[in-house]
Design a protein around this motif. Sequence first.
Motif, mmCIF file in Angstrom:
data_model
loop_
_atom_site.group_PDB
_atom_site.id
_atom_site.type_symbol
_atom_site.label_atom_id
_atom_site.label_comp_id
_atom_site.label_asym_id
_atom_site.label_seq_id
_atom_site.Cartn_x
_atom_site.Cartn_y
_atom_site.Cartn_z
ATOM 1 N N VAL A 33 0.857 -1.179 0.000
ATOM 2 C CA VAL A 33 0.000 0.000 0.000
ATOM 3 C C VAL A 33 0.896 1.233 0.000
ATOM 4 C CG1 VAL A 33 -1.857 1.230 1.175
ATOM 5 C CG2 VAL A 33 -1.688 -1.263 1.382
ATOM 6 N N VAL A 34 0.922 1.937 -1.104
ATOM 7 C CA VAL A 34 1.809 3.098 -1.192
ATOM 8 C C VAL A 34 1.084 4.364 -0.767
ATOM 9 C CG1 VAL A 34 3.265 2.110 -2.977
ATOM 10 C CG2 VAL A 34 1.267 3.472 -3.615
ATOM 11 N N SER A 35 1.878 5.308 -0.299
ATOM 12 C CA SER A 35 1.314 6.574 0.140
ATOM 13 C C SER A 35 0.684 7.296 -1.043
ATOM 14 C CB SER A 35 2.413 7.444 0.743
ATOM 15 O OG SER A 35 2.994 6.792 1.844
ATOM 16 N N PRO A 36 -0.448 7.927 -0.791
ATOM 17 C CA PRO A 36 -1.151 8.605 -1.874
ATOM 18 C C PRO A 36 -0.510 9.949 -2.217
ATOM 19 C CG PRO A 36 -2.247 9.009 0.194
ATOM 20 C CD PRO A 36 -1.119 8.071 0.496
ATOM 21 N N LYS A 37 -0.734 10.384 -3.421
ATOM 22 C CA LYS A 37 -0.386 11.760 -3.785
ATOM 23 C C LYS A 37 -1.487 12.653 -3.243
ATOM 24 C CE LYS A 37 3.104 10.968 -6.813
ATOM 25 N NZ LYS A 37 3.517 9.862 -5.873
ATOM 26 N N LEU A 38 -1.118 13.747 -2.616
ATOM 27 C CA LEU A 38 -2.131 14.630 -2.055
ATOM 28 C C LEU A 38 -2.012 16.024 -2.645
ATOM 29 C CD1 LEU A 38 -2.020 13.562 1.704
ATOM 30 C CD2 LEU A 38 -3.836 13.113 0.057
ATOM 31 N N GLU A 39 -3.131 16.606 -2.854
ATOM 32 C CA GLU A 39 -3.192 17.972 -3.366
ATOM 33 C C GLU A 39 -3.001 18.942 -2.205
ATOM 34 O OE1 GLU A 39 -3.473 20.336 -6.696
ATOM 35 O OE2 GLU A 39 -3.790 18.157 -6.666
ATOM 36 N N LEU A 40 -1.916 19.692 -2.233
ATOM 37 C CA LEU A 40 -1.656 20.621 -1.141
ATOM 38 C C LEU A 40 -1.959 22.054 -1.561
ATOM 39 C CD1 LEU A 40 1.685 19.279 0.388
ATOM 40 C CD2 LEU A 40 -0.670 18.592 0.818
ATOM 41 N N PRO A 41 -2.129 22.939 -0.575
ATOM 42 C CA PRO A 41 -2.364 24.349 -0.903
ATOM 43 C C PRO A 41 -1.197 24.911 -1.716
ATOM 44 C CG PRO A 41 -2.795 23.942 1.425
ATOM 45 C CD PRO A 41 -2.196 22.684 0.865
ATOM 46 N N ASP A 42 -1.436 25.982 -2.432
ATOM 47 C CA ASP A 42 -0.395 26.611 -3.239
ATOM 48 C C ASP A 42 0.852 26.893 -2.426
ATOM 49 O OD1 ASP A 42 -1.908 26.547 -5.452
ATOM 50 O OD2 ASP A 42 -2.445 28.687 -5.459
ATOM 51 N N GLY A 43 1.996 26.610 -3.015
ATOM 52 C CA GLY A 43 3.257 26.969 -2.385
ATOM 53 C C GLY A 43 3.899 25.824 -1.627
ATOM 54 N N TYR A 44 3.132 24.828 -1.285
ATOM 55 C CA TYR A 44 3.699 23.690 -0.564
ATOM 56 C C TYR A 44 4.248 22.667 -1.558
ATOM 57 C CZ TYR A 44 1.650 25.387 3.752
ATOM 58 O OH TYR A 44 1.339 26.136 4.850
ATOM 59 N N VAL A 45 5.499 22.261 -1.319
ATOM 60 C CA VAL A 45 6.137 21.305 -2.208
ATOM 61 C C VAL A 45 6.382 19.999 -1.459
ATOM 62 C CG1 VAL A 45 8.116 20.842 -3.691
ATOM 63 C CG2 VAL A 45 7.280 23.194 -3.425
ATOM 64 N N THR A 46 5.840 18.921 -1.967
ATOM 65 C CA THR A 46 5.963 17.630 -1.293
ATOM 66 C C THR A 46 7.282 16.953 -1.611
ATOM 67 O OG1 THR A 46 3.583 17.271 -1.358
ATOM 68 C CG2 THR A 46 4.972 15.319 -1.058
ATOM 69 N N ASP A 47 7.924 16.479 -0.557
ATOM 70 C CA ASP A 47 9.125 15.687 -0.748
ATOM 71 C C ASP A 47 8.801 14.213 -0.488
ATOM 72 O OD1 ASP A 47 11.771 14.938 -1.061
ATOM 73 O OD2 ASP A 47 12.209 15.261 1.071
ATOM 74 N N SER A 48 8.269 13.933 0.690
ATOM 75 C CA SER A 48 7.864 12.565 0.990
ATOM 76 C C SER A 48 6.583 12.566 1.820
ATOM 77 C CB SER A 48 8.967 11.841 1.761
ATOM 78 O OG SER A 48 9.107 12.409 3.042
ATOM 79 N N VAL A 49 5.871 11.466 1.738
ATOM 80 C CA VAL A 49 4.596 11.340 2.454
ATOM 81 C C VAL A 49 4.648 10.097 3.326
ATOM 82 C CG1 VAL A 49 2.103 11.078 2.225
ATOM 83 C CG2 VAL A 49 3.384 12.391 0.515
ATOM 84 N N GLN A 50 4.439 10.270 4.600
ATOM 85 C CA GLN A 50 4.419 9.119 5.491
ATOM 86 C C GLN A 50 3.029 8.926 6.069
ATOM 87 O OE1 GLN A 50 7.924 10.567 7.699
ATOM 88 N NE2 GLN A 50 8.627 8.456 7.557
ATOM 89 N N VAL A 51 2.551 7.702 5.992
ATOM 90 C CA VAL A 51 1.194 7.411 6.463
ATOM 91 C C VAL A 51 1.241 6.342 7.549
ATOM 92 C CG1 VAL A 51 -1.085 6.587 5.812
ATOM 93 C CG2 VAL A 51 0.255 7.951 4.199
ATOM 94 N N VAL A 52 0.609 6.635 8.662
ATOM 95 C CA VAL A 52 0.475 5.654 9.732
ATOM 96 C C VAL A 52 -1.012 5.439 9.993
ATOM 97 C CG1 VAL A 52 0.962 5.113 12.128
ATOM 98 C CG2 VAL A 52 2.649 6.357 10.784
#
Lengths: 147, 147
Positions: free
Chosen positions: A115-134
Amino acid sequence: MMETKSTTTRLNDILHRRQLSSTESRRKILSLFLNSHDALTHGIIEKEVGDKFDRVTIYRTLQTFEEKGIVHTIPTADNSVLYALCKECEEGHHHDDHVHFICTRCERTICLDDVVSPKLELPDGYVTDSVQVVIHGICKDCSSEPG
Amino acid sequence: MMETKSTTTRLNDILHRRQLSSTESRRKILSLFLNSHDALTHGIIEKEVGDKFDRVTIYRTLQTFEEKGIVHTIPTADNSVLYALCKECEEGHHHDDHVHFICTRCERTICLDDVVSPKLELPDGYVTDSVQVVIHGICKDCSSEPG
DNA sequence: GTAACTGCAAAATATTTGCATCCTT
DNA sequence: AAGGATGCAAATATTTTGCAGTTAC
């Protein structure tokens, strides 16, 4: 559990691939991870092998394992530091973008490698590097048991 | 920052709604959260008000705030315990199903109140109770700055 | 043989507890 | 006035560091 010939070879492989010398404590701690596939804390490991290896050695081994990509840490809400060896780590390409599951009944933390972490739509200006889900909930084993 | 009349009233409201007495340390620590909207650690708070309040008081205040649903903890991979007050908490209905963002540049942890945790398809037998998501990356403020 | 690893001691850090005193209601 | 909150001291827990001795290669 006995260290069979082939198990030892496997442990050596994992260690040598990272330029780590194969010492008894490293083999033993690594085998704990391989045998459980659950996440382990320093405390759990110390309970398991603390009479044989020094607390400090366990700290240093876990740190080394993390640096070399053999295990990774899992974020938890309490301040316990969880370490897990996952399929990816074992194979050498270290990425933690899978989901971690903490069972509220048996307390185990399990890597859901598929089960891989989902891509999430973030507010403008936020840049995703990694997503950790627990995820907290009831694990497969516990949900199939009575009680 | 000065505690204006209306600020004090607001702090009192939040505390009284939880049957907590309005003491100076609670008001002060609560105002730190209200003024930053970032996640804070015990250490940060101690740096801020440690000359005025005892370390133990800060521990106990954070614990009380968490129990009463004024703040919640955020899972982190290192063993630091992060606390954050979020919109939901302030309004009284405590649910943490929003995403937390940790900026790798400014180190701040920010609640993205409007980004809710996704539903994830788990393997058979796993029952989801709650989903916590922590995203590492560059925050809005930092991504708009040079360097 | 040499560099790296380990154990022990101890330091540094973090958190919890007990109790007397003070503050809020 | 009474119950709860705080400060202080101290206990406990956790993690790190230094160094001498040991082990892997």
